[in-house]
Motif scaffolding. Structure first.
Motif, PDB file in Angstrom:
ATOM      1  N   UNK A 162      23.014  23.866  33.436  1.00 12.92           N
ATOM      2  CA  UNK A 162      24.305  24.513  33.339  1.00 12.92           C
ATOM      3  C   UNK A 162      24.056  25.960  32.957  1.00 12.92           C
ATOM      4  N   UNK A 163      24.515  26.886  33.810  1.00 10.49           N
ATOM      5  CA  UNK A 163      24.256  28.300  33.517  1.00 10.49           C
ATOM      6  C   UNK A 163      25.507  29.025  33.056  1.00 10.49           C
ATOM      7  N   UNK A 164      26.667  28.405  33.184  1.00 11.96           N
ATOM      8  CA  UNK A 164      27.881  29.039  32.668  1.00 11.96           C
ATOM      9  C   UNK A 164      28.945  27.989  32.438  1.00 11.96           C
ATOM     10  N   UNK A 165      29.829  28.263  31.479  1.00  9.56           N
ATOM     11  CA  UNK A 165      30.920  27.349  31.147  1.00  9.56           C
ATOM     12  C   UNK A 165      31.967  28.186  30.454  1.00  9.56           C
ATOM     13  N   UNK A 166      32.964  28.660  31.205  1.00  8.98           N
ATOM     14  CA  UNK A 166      33.938  29.533  30.560  1.00  8.98           C
ATOM     15  C   UNK A 166      35.330  29.365  31.150  1.00  8.98           C
ATOM     16  N   UNK A 167      36.346  29.813  30.385  1.00  7.25           N
ATOM     17  CA  UNK A 167      37.713  29.733  30.900  1.00  7.25           C
ATOM     18  C   UNK A 167      37.847  30.562  32.177  1.00  7.25           C
ATOM     19  N   UNK A 168      38.649  30.070  33.106  1.00  5.24           N
ATOM     20  CA  UNK A 168      38.860  30.767  34.370  1.00  5.24           C
ATOM     21  C   UNK A 168      39.285  32.212  34.116  1.00  5.24           C
ATOM     22  N   UNK A 169      40.179  32.389  33.142  1.00 10.48           N
ATOM     23  CA  UNK A 169      40.722  33.718  32.873  1.00 10.48           C
ATOM     24  C   UNK A 169      39.639  34.707  32.469  1.00 10.48           C
ATOM     25  N   UNK A 170      38.540  34.181  31.914  1.00 15.10           N
ATOM     26  CA  UNK A 170      37.485  35.064  31.435  1.00 15.10           C
ATOM     27  C   UNK A 170      36.394  35.277  32.474  1.00 15.10           C
ATOM     28  N   UNK A 171      36.610  34.730  33.677  1.00 11.65           N
ATOM     29  CA  UNK A 171      35.581  34.877  34.702  1.00 11.65           C
ATOM     30  C   UNK A 171      36.176  35.491  35.956  1.00 11.65           C
ATOM     31  N   UNK A 172      35.353  35.632  36.970  1.00 15.46           N
ATOM     32  CA  UNK A 172      35.847  36.163  38.237  1.00 15.46           C
ATOM     33  C   UNK A 172      35.020  35.569  39.358  1.00 15.46           C
ATOM     34  N   UNK A 173      35.560  35.531  40.563  1.00 11.08           N
ATOM     35  CA  UNK A 173      34.787  35.002  41.691  1.00 11.08           C
ATOM     36  C   UNK A 173      33.448  35.724  41.857  1.00 11.08           C
ATOM     37  N   UNK A 174      33.445  37.037  41.611  1.00  5.15           N
ATOM     38  CA  UNK A 174      32.197  37.797  41.753  1.00  5.15           C
ATOM     39  C   UNK A 174      31.148  37.291  40.778  1.00  5.15           C
ATOM     40  N   UNK A 175      31.593  37.092  39.523  1.00  7.27           N
ATOM     41  CA  UNK A 175      30.657  36.633  38.506  1.00  7.27           C
ATOM     42  C   UNK A 175      30.124  35.249  38.871  1.00  7.27           C
ATOM     43  N   UNK A 176      31.025  34.356  39.277  1.00  5.23           N
ATOM     44  CA  UNK A 176      30.602  32.986  39.602  1.00  5.23           C
ATOM     45  C   UNK A 176      29.639  32.992  40.784  1.00  5.23           C
ATOM     46  N   UNK A 177      29.926  33.834  41.793  1.00  3.21           N
ATOM     47  CA  UNK A 177      29.013  33.928  42.936  1.00  3.21           C
ATOM     48  C   UNK A 177      27.627  34.352  42.473  1.00  3.21           C
ATOM     49  N   UNK A 178      27.594  35.321  41.588  1.00  2.00           N
ATOM     50  CA  UNK A 178      26.316  35.789  41.048  1.00  2.00           C
ATOM     51  C   UNK A 178      25.593  34.676  40.309  1.00  2.00           C
ATOM     52  N   UNK A 179      26.357  33.888  39.568  1.00  2.00           N
ATOM     53  CA  UNK A 179      25.754  32.789  38.805  1.00  2.00           C
ATOM     54  C   UNK A 179      25.203  31.703  39.733  1.00  2.00           C
ATOM     55  N   UNK A 180      25.950  31.440  40.797  1.00  2.00           N
ATOM     56  CA  UNK A 180      25.517  30.383  41.721  1.00  2.00           C
ATOM     57  C   UNK A 180      24.224  30.789  42.413  1.00  2.00           C
ATOM     58  N   UNK A 181      24.185  32.038  42.871  1.00  2.26           N
ATOM     59  CA  UNK A 181      23.019  32.470  43.642  1.00  2.26           C
ATOM     60  C   UNK A 181      21.834  32.796  42.748  1.00  2.26           C
ATOM     61  N   UNK A 182      22.091  33.060  41.487  1.00  3.79           N
ATOM     62  CA  UNK A 182      20.995  33.403  40.586  1.00  3.79           C
ATOM     63  C   UNK A 182      20.877  34.907  40.370  1.00  3.79           C
ATOM     64  N   UNK A 183      21.762  35.678  41.018  1.00  2.00           N
ATOM     65  CA  UNK A 183      21.768  37.122  40.805  1.00  2.00           C
ATOM     66  C   UNK A 183      22.083  37.409  39.331  1.00  2.00           C
ATOM     67  N   UNK A 184      22.945  36.572  38.751  1.00  2.00           N
ATOM     68  CA  UNK A 184      23.202  36.628  37.309  1.00  2.00           C
ATOM     69  C   UNK A 184      22.498  35.437  36.675  1.00  2.00           C
ATOM     70  N   UNK A 185      21.735  35.671  35.606  1.00  2.00           N
ATOM     71  CA  UNK A 185      21.037  34.557  34.966  1.00  2.00           C
ATOM     72  C   UNK A 185      22.018  33.607  34.278  1.00  2.00           C
ATOM     73  N   UNK A 186      22.784  34.144  33.321  1.00  2.00           N
ATOM     74  CA  UNK A 186      23.796  33.338  32.626  1.00  2.00           C
ATOM     75  C   UNK A 186      25.004  34.208  32.345  1.00  2.00           C
ATOM     76  N   UNK A 187      26.083  33.557  31.892  1.00  2.00           N
ATOM     77  CA  UNK A 187      27.265  34.315  31.479  1.00  2.00           C
ATOM     78  C   UNK A 187      27.945  33.577  30.342  1.00  2.00           C
TER      79      UNK A 187
END
Ligand SMILES: Nc1ncnc2c1ncn2[C@@H]1O[C@H](COP(=O)(O)OP(=O)(O)O)[C@@H](O)[C@H]1O
Ligand SMILES: [Mg+2]
Lengths: 340, 246
Positions: free
Chosen positions: B221-246
Motif C-alpha cells: 500500500x503506497x497511499x491511503x488518503x481522503x479523496x478531498x486531499x488527493x487528485x487524479x494526477x497524484x494517484x496516477x503518479x502513485x500507481x505508476x511509481x512516479x511518486x513513491x508515496x503520499x
C-alpha cells in the motif's frame, strides 16, 4: 450489446418468448405435421395397434432421455445409458430367478420386488461411480461414461456368457403385467414415462436442487461461488440418469420376456439424439422433460413411418442423424436471428 | 465505527510476493477506492477479505472480532459479499433466480418443500426498486445489459444484508450510461450504511464515488488518503511509481 439501454428493452410478445420460442415448441410443431402427413400417406399409422406400438417403443427411449436431459443440462453427457439398461435388466432377471427359487418366492410379489430393487440398486451404483469420477475427480464426462459404456456392456456378456436370460419364476406373470401391461388400453411404459416426465418437471422448476441443475449448466463457477453444492448436484444427475436407464431396461425386459446380452446396444445415440432434438443444449443450461419426450416421439414416429413406407431399415440411422443436425441448425439460425 | 481492520496482511504464491504488509481499515458506510496497476495485488487483497484464500501472514478483524475465513461462505456469514469482476451470474436463469441462487425461499406443500417463486419475485423486484434499477425480476440475465447485470449482482449482496461489499472492477466492461447507473448504486449502498471497496482502473469512478482512495503498487500500500486531499494526477503518479508515496 453494451449499448442496449435498459428502458428500451421491451418484454417479448408471448409467441416470441418462453416455451413458444423454444426448440421444443417447433419440434412439437414438426412432430404434429409429420404425424398428419404419415396418417395421410399410410392410414395404418393411425390404427390403434400401430399407435400403441409406437407409444411403447418410444417410451423406453424417452424415459432414458429424461435422464440424458438432466445430465446434458449440467453440460455433461452420459454415454453409458444403453449398457446400463442392459446390465440392469440382466441383473434383475438373474435376481428374479434366484429369489423365486429362494424362500422369498413363497410370498407373491416379494421375489419380484427384491429383484427389481436389486437391479435398480446396481444401476444406482454405476451412476454413483460415474458421478463421483466426474464430480470429485473432475474426469471428463465423455471419457468416463464411454469407459462405463464398455465396462457395463462387458459385464453383460461376461455374466450371461453371451446368451439371454429369461424372465422366469413364480412372479414372472406379475412382472410382465407391471412392465408390459396397460391401463384402459394405454401401455404402462407410456404411463410411467408421463409420470416421470411430470415429476422431473416439478423437480427442475420447483425445487432448489432442480434450479441448481440449470445454474450449473449456465455458469458452474457462479453456482460454486453462490454456495451451490456443485459436486452433489453433478453426482446426482448421473445417478438419476443411470436409474432411469435401469428402469427402462427393466421395462424392456418385461416386454421381451427375456434379456439378450446386446439389449439396447447403440441406444445411447438415439437417447442423446432425442434429448438434443427436443431442445437440450449440449453446452448446458437449456432443456427439459417435454423436450426429451417430444424428441423421442419424433424419432420413433419417423422410424415407424419408414417401416410403414417399406423403406430399407438401414436408412433409419442416416435419417435420424439428418434430423439431429437439422434441429440444431434450425435452433442456431433462430438464435442468431433473435440475437440471444 | 471501524468495520474491517487489516493488519500487516501478506500473501505469497510460491516465489511471488503478491501482497506484503498491507494495513487497512474501513468504517461502516465508507466507500474506499482501491487502485493500482495490473498485478499490484488488488484482486488478491479482495480475495483474502472475501475468504477465497487465507493470507500468508497478518491478521483480520471484522466488527471487532478477529476473523480467519476458510471459505467464501465463512466471509459471507459475517456479512462480506463480493461482486465479481466477471459478475458470476447464470445467464440462463432469471434475475430473481440469480439473486436467490444458493438461498432460495421455499414454501411447504404437503410433505414437499417447493420454491416460493412469487415471494422471490416480489423480494427481487423490491430490491431492484430500492436500487432504482429498471431490471425486471423475471427477465433472463442473458437478455440484460451490463448495467442490469451489475444490478443483479448487487441485489444479491443486498439480499444477504451485507455489511461490506467488495466490487472488483464493476465498470470495466460496460457503457458510459451504465457506469453512471452502477456508481449511483454504490451511492445507495453507502446511504444504507454499507461499506464498499471499489476496485477500479477508472479515475473518474473513484473520484466521483469514493470517500477515500487506497493505492497499491507491487503488493504494497503506497497511499491511503481522503479523496478531498488527493487528485487524479497524484494517484496516477502513485500507481505508476512516479511518486513513491503520499
Ligand atoms: N492464484 C495465483 N497464483 C499465482 N500467482 C498469483 C495468483 N493470484 C495472483 N497472483 C499474482 O499476484 C500478483 C497480484 O495479482 P492480482 O492481485 O490479481 O493483481 P491486480 O488485481 O491488482 O491486477 C500478480 O503478480 C499475480 O500474477
Ligand atoms: Mg484484478
Amino acid at each position: 450489446m453494451a449499448n442496449v439501454i435498459s428502458s428500451d428493452m421491451r418484454r417479448p410478445a408471448w409467441y416470441a418468448g418462453g416455451f413458444f420460442a423454444s426448440q421444443t415448441a417447433y419440434v412439437s410443431g414438426a412432430l404434429a405435421i409429420i404425424v398428419i402427413i404419415m396418417a395421410a400417406l399410410a392410414p395404418v399409422f393411425l390404427s390403434l395397434g400401430n399407435l400403441i406400438n409406437v407409444a411403447t417403443n418410444f417410451s423406453y427411449i424417452a424415459i432414458v432421455s429424461l435422464g440424458a436431459t438432466l445430465v446434458i443440462l449440467t453440460a455433461g453427457i452420459d454415454l453409458s445409458v444403453g449398457s446400463v439398461m442392459a446390465l440392469t435388466a440382466i441383473l434383475t432377471a438373474l435376481l428374479l430367478r434366484w429369489t423365486s427359487a429362494s424362500p422369498l418366492g413363497a410370498v407373491p410379489g416379494l421375489a419380484m420386488s427384491v429383484a427389481v430393487l436389486g437391479g435398480l440398486l446396481s444401476a444406482c451404483g454405476i451412476g454413483l461411480i460415474n458421478g463421483l469420477l466426474i464430480a470429485r475427480l473432475e474426469l471428463t464426462p465423455f471419457v468416463t461414461t464411454l469407459g462405463m459404456l464398455s465396462v457395463a456392456r462387458g459385464l453383460c456378456y461376461a455374466i450371461t456368457r453371451g446368451a439371454g436370460v429369461a424372465i422366469t419364476g413364480g412372479d414372472a406373470d406379475l412382472f410382465s403385467s407391471l412392465t408390459d401391461g396397460d391401463i384402459l388400453g394405454v401401455p404402462l411404459p407410456l404411463i410411467y414415462l408421463l409420470i416421470l416426465a411430470a415429476g422431473m418437471g416439478v423437480f427442475l422448476h420447483h425445487t432448489a436442487s432442480g434450479r441448481y441443475v440449470f445454474a450449473l449448466g449456465g455458469n458452474e463457477r457462479a453456482a460454486r461461488l453462490a454456495g451451490v453444492p456443485v459436486a452433489r448436484i453433478k453426482t446426482g444427475v448421473y445417478v438419476a440418469s443411470a436409474l432411469l436407464a435401469g428402469f427402462a431396461g427393466i421395462l424392456m425386459a418385461g416386454w421381451l420376456g427375456s434379456v439378450p446380452a446386446n439389449l439396447a446396444q447403440g441406444y445411447e445415440l438415439r437417447i442423446i439424439a432425442a434429448a438434443v432434438i427436443g431442445g437440450a443444449n449440449l453446452s448446458g443450461g437449456i432443456g427439459g422433460p417435454s423436450g426429451a419426450v417430444v424428441g423421442a416421439a419424433l424419432i420413433e414416429v419417423i422410424r415407424n413411418g419408414l417401416v410403414l413406407a417399406r423403406v430399407d431399415t438401414y436408412w433409419q440411422d442416416t435419417l435420424v442423424g439428418v434430423i439431429i443436425i437439422a434441429a440444431v441448425v434450425v435452433d442456431r439460425l433462430r438464435s442468431r436471428r433473435t440475437g440471444s | 465505527m471501524t468495520l474491517l481492520t487489516l493488519d500487516a496482511i501478506g500473501r505469497s504464491f510460491g516465489a511471488i510476493q503478491a501482497l506484503a504488509g498491507v494495513d487497512l481499515s474501513i468504517a461502516a458506510g465508507e466507500v474506499v477506492g482501491l487502485m493500482g496497476d495490473n498485478g499490484a495485488g488488488k484482486s488478491t487483497l479482495a480475495k483474502i477479505i472475501a475468504g477465497n484464500f487465507p493470507p500468508s501472514s497478518g491478521t483480520m478483524m471484522f466488527d471487532g472480532q478477529q476473523v480467519a475465513f476458510a471459505r467464501p461462505v465463512d466471509a459471507r456469514a459475517v456479512g462480506i459479499e463480493v461482486v465479481y469482476q466477471d459478475l458470476a451470474l447464470a445467464d440462463n436463469l432469471s434475475a430473481a433466480a440469480n439473486v436467490f441462487l444458493g438461498r432460495e425461499l421455499h414454501r411447504r406443500i404437503g410433505p414437499f418443500l417447493l420454491l416460493d417463486h412469487s415471494a422471490m419475485q416480489q423480494r427481487a423486484t423490491a430490491l431492484f426498486r430500492e436500487l432504482k434499477s429498471e431490471t425486471r425480476a423475471e427477465d433472463l440475465v442473458r437478455q440484460m445489459s451490463g448495467g442490469q447485470r451489475q444490478a443483479v449482482a448487487i441485489a444479491r449482496t443486498r439480499l444477504a444484508d451485507a455489511r461490506l461489499i467488495i466490487m472488483d472492477e464493476p465498470t470495466a466492461a460496460i457503457s458510459v450510461r451504465q457506469v453512471a447507473e452502477v456508481l449511483a448504486l454504490i451511492g445507495r449502498l453507502r446511504e444504507a450504511g454499507i461499506a464498499v471497496i471499489l476496485i477500479s482502473h477508472r479515475m473518474p469512478d473513484i473520484f466521483e464515488t469514493c470517500d477515500r482512495v487506497v493505492v497499491m503498487r507491487r503488493g504494497r500500500k503506497v497511499a491511503d488518503k481522503p479523496i478531498a486531499a488527493s487528485s487524479p494526477q497524484e494517484v496516477t503518479g502513485l500507481i505508476t511509481g512516479a511518486l513513491e508515496t503520499a
